[in-house]
Design a protein around this motif. Sequence first.
Motif, PDB file in Angstrom:
ATOM      1  N   UNK A 225       0.803  -1.233   0.000  1.00  0.00           N
ATOM      2  CA  UNK A 225       0.000   0.000   0.000  1.00  0.00           C
ATOM      3  C   UNK A 225       0.834   1.280   0.000  1.00  0.00           C
ATOM      4  N   UNK A 226       1.889   1.403   0.833  1.00  0.00           N
ATOM      5  CA  UNK A 226       2.687   2.627   0.763  1.00  0.00           C
ATOM      6  C   UNK A 226       3.324   2.866  -0.605  1.00  0.00           C
ATOM      7  N   UNK A 227       3.693   1.790  -1.303  1.00  0.00           N
ATOM      8  CA  UNK A 227       4.276   1.939  -2.638  1.00  0.00           C
ATOM      9  C   UNK A 227       3.232   2.479  -3.607  1.00  0.00           C
ATOM     10  N   UNK A 228       2.016   1.940  -3.526  1.00  0.00           N
ATOM     11  CA  UNK A 228       0.923   2.455  -4.351  1.00  0.00           C
ATOM     12  C   UNK A 228       0.649   3.916  -4.020  1.00  0.00           C
ATOM     13  N   UNK A 229       0.633   4.227  -2.721  1.00  0.00           N
ATOM     14  CA  UNK A 229       0.372   5.602  -2.301  1.00  0.00           C
ATOM     15  C   UNK A 229       1.411   6.566  -2.860  1.00  0.00           C
ATOM     16  N   UNK A 230       2.694   6.190  -2.796  1.00  0.00           N
ATOM     17  CA  UNK A 230       3.738   7.084  -3.285  1.00  0.00           C
ATOM     18  C   UNK A 230       3.697   7.216  -4.801  1.00  0.00           C
ATOM     19  N   UNK A 268      -7.468  11.312  -1.404  1.00  0.00           N
ATOM     20  CA  UNK A 268      -7.143  11.582   0.002  1.00  0.00           C
ATOM     21  C   UNK A 268      -7.905  10.630   0.926  1.00  0.00           C
ATOM     22  N   UNK A 269      -9.202  10.462   0.674  1.00  0.00           N
ATOM     23  CA  UNK A 269     -10.032   9.595   1.509  1.00  0.00           C
ATOM     24  C   UNK A 269      -9.562   8.151   1.427  1.00  0.00           C
ATOM     25  N   UNK A 270      -9.169   7.701   0.241  1.00  0.00           N
ATOM     26  CA  UNK A 270      -8.725   6.316   0.079  1.00  0.00           C
ATOM     27  C   UNK A 270      -7.386   6.077   0.753  1.00  0.00           C
ATOM     28  N   UNK A 271      -6.417   6.972   0.543  1.00  0.00           N
ATOM     29  CA  UNK A 271      -5.079   6.765   1.106  1.00  0.00           C
ATOM     30  C   UNK A 271      -5.071   6.839   2.627  1.00  0.00           C
ATOM     31  N   UNK A 272      -6.067   7.473   3.218  1.00  0.00           N
ATOM     32  CA  UNK A 272      -6.158   7.552   4.680  1.00  0.00           C
ATOM     33  C   UNK A 272      -7.186   6.586   5.252  1.00  0.00           C
ATOM     34  N   UNK A 418      -1.922   8.980   7.923  1.00  0.00           N
ATOM     35  CA  UNK A 418      -1.664  10.082   7.016  1.00  0.00           C
ATOM     36  C   UNK A 418      -2.094   9.648   5.624  1.00  0.00           C
ATOM     37  N   UNK A 419      -1.266   9.942   4.632  1.00  0.00           N
ATOM     38  CA  UNK A 419      -1.557   9.515   3.264  1.00  0.00           C
ATOM     39  C   UNK A 419      -0.619   8.365   2.903  1.00  0.00           C
ATOM     40  N   UNK A 420      -1.091   7.147   3.140  1.00  0.00           N
ATOM     41  CA  UNK A 420      -0.309   5.962   2.807  1.00  0.00           C
ATOM     42  C   UNK A 420       0.453   5.358   3.953  1.00  0.00           C
ATOM     43  N   UNK A 421       0.695   6.116   5.021  1.00  0.00           N
ATOM     44  CA  UNK A 421       1.431   5.621   6.176  1.00  0.00           C
ATOM     45  C   UNK A 421       0.676   5.901   7.467  1.00  0.00           C
ATOM     46  N   UNK A 422       0.856   5.012   8.436  1.00  0.00           N
ATOM     47  CA  UNK A 422       0.393   5.282   9.789  1.00  0.00           C
ATOM     48  C   UNK A 422       1.375   6.242  10.446  1.00  0.00           C
ATOM     49  N   UNK A 423       0.887   6.982  11.437  1.00  0.00           N
ATOM     50  CA  UNK A 423       1.713   7.967  12.121  1.00  0.00           C
ATOM     51  C   UNK A 423       1.579   7.810  13.624  1.00  0.00           C
ATOM     52  N   UNK A 424       2.721   7.811  14.320  1.00  0.00           N
ATOM     53  CA  UNK A 424       2.743   7.810  15.775  1.00  0.00           C
ATOM     54  C   UNK A 424       3.172   9.190  16.258  1.00  0.00           C
ATOM     55  N   UNK A 433       6.658   7.307  11.138  1.00  0.00           N
ATOM     56  CA  UNK A 433       5.831   6.826  10.037  1.00  0.00           C
ATOM     57  C   UNK A 433       6.025   5.324   9.938  1.00  0.00           C
ATOM     58  N   UNK A 434       4.933   4.595   9.770  1.00  0.00           N
ATOM     59  CA  UNK A 434       5.074   3.147   9.736  1.00  0.00           C
ATOM     60  C   UNK A 434       3.982   2.510   8.892  1.00  0.00           C
ATOM     61  N   UNK A 435       4.136   1.224   8.673  1.00  0.00           N
ATOM     62  CA  UNK A 435       3.100   0.399   8.051  1.00  0.00           C
ATOM     63  C   UNK A 435       3.465  -1.052   8.302  1.00  0.00           C
ATOM     64  N   UNK A 436       2.469  -1.895   8.306  1.00  0.00           N
ATOM     65  CA  UNK A 436       2.695  -3.315   8.504  1.00  0.00           C
ATOM     66  C   UNK A 436       2.020  -4.126   7.421  1.00  0.00           C
ATOM     67  N   UNK A 437       2.342  -5.406   7.403  1.00  0.00           N
ATOM     68  CA  UNK A 437       1.722  -6.320   6.457  1.00  0.00           C
ATOM     69  C   UNK A 437       1.540  -7.683   7.096  1.00  0.00           C
TER      70      UNK A 437
END
Length: 490
Positions: A225-230, A268-272, A418-424, A433-437
Amino acid sequence: MAKRSFLYFLVSLFSISFTNAQITENSQLFSELKKQDSIFFERGFNNCDLPYLEKSVDDDLKFYHDTGGFQDKKIFLERVKQNICSDPLKKPIRKVVPGSLEVFPLYNNGDLYGAIQSGEHQFYIREPGKEDILGGKAKFTTVWTKKGGAWIMSDVLSYDHGNPGARLSDPADPVEQLLKDNHIPTLGLGVIENGKLTQVKVYGTLDGKTTAPYNSLFNVASLTKPVTAMTVLRLVSLGKWNLDEPLDAYWVDPDVAKDPRHKKLTTRIILSHQTGFPNWRWQKKDHRLSFESDPGSKYGYSGEGYEYLRKAVENRFRKSLEVLAEEMVFQPLGMDDTSYIWNGKKYAERIVTGYDENGKAYEIVKNAKANAADDLTTSVEDYSKFLVAVMNNALLSETVGKEMKTPQVETKRNKYFGLGFEMYDLGEGEIALSHGGSDKGVNTFVVMLPRTGQGLVIFTNVNDGYKIYGPLIEHYLGDAGKKIIKIETE
């Protein structure tokens, strides 16, 4: 005589000049050389990539070994092949002693042309089913020179060898014991420091038999997902796509065509993750896509949203997501081992098999077309390059880069998307910034600290690979890692 003079020169240089010349660990040059050392030995020595070794050492290599004598390039490569890589069942593994690296720049008329790196390393023999045996410990001094934009090893001192045959009661690499204790078959680990990739390591095997090479390939599940977002955000940065334009001009899913809420869907709505869609339509009894809440009203993690965006973007540009990602992300960053689509000829010999908790292997996923949310195939190095680019905002405009790091929706206390990434929110203005799979035989996690330039890539190939996230995050990210763990577990 010339060789002996060079040796004396190096020794005297160490004893006289280095006190003032050593650079700090947070410098760019130190990070670059730490990465070179890690990749050279992990890929070339530990995984016996002889073609890589050959191109990474100078044609005029001078290698001084205190017990093995002088070696030129030809002899060096022959000895690695015969003594290191001849028996995969008794393979020597090299690990640098943590904290021992030092780097000293080399200048000519004020221009940097190379660097001297020194440290200690440990060698041990790994046999299947047996305790590791220490094969020796030594000091090393390496001269790296820049040629054609690449770092090349040109001169080496290897000395003070000793302590052969000891049992490793305290292994040089604590990660080894962590994997053993938690029954993790394979781990891919990328370490980013000061905004630079400094370590790439792959532990374990591809399939329970073959040692996993440095450039092993992993299915990383939702790290897709982050790759698609970027990819899409880069289109926004280039003025070719609008973050807040309704998507219905390019795609309307037949399942929601009669529901007017589809007109509210934007990038914006989809990436978040605020689409109101379920994660996947196949998880519903009727297997049909539908809104479970109004778009933009609340957080709800959804792979369907990313697939919706893929279809809109592909219709708009008349190109597949694979082609767009190649143009926007993969090619600019040199991510040659990354794809949404399975390539058997390229990937079959390096792909990591996934397992359940009982050691049962899953079939390798071989997608014939891109899924915007799942099943990206990549390597530790490639995905680490991607994170470095995200952290350094190498792909986006300044405006879009700020948007990406701006909280869009709260998911729990001190955590947002955020847009494509989770934020702490780590406090005092610091974020992560993070993401998991997670999928069958896949558990992956990445995290970045933009303020300090630190980052971590964790790829595992087992259902419960998440068990080692905490120790690794705390070990490599320190206090910031502890804060992330606290937010996750509260």
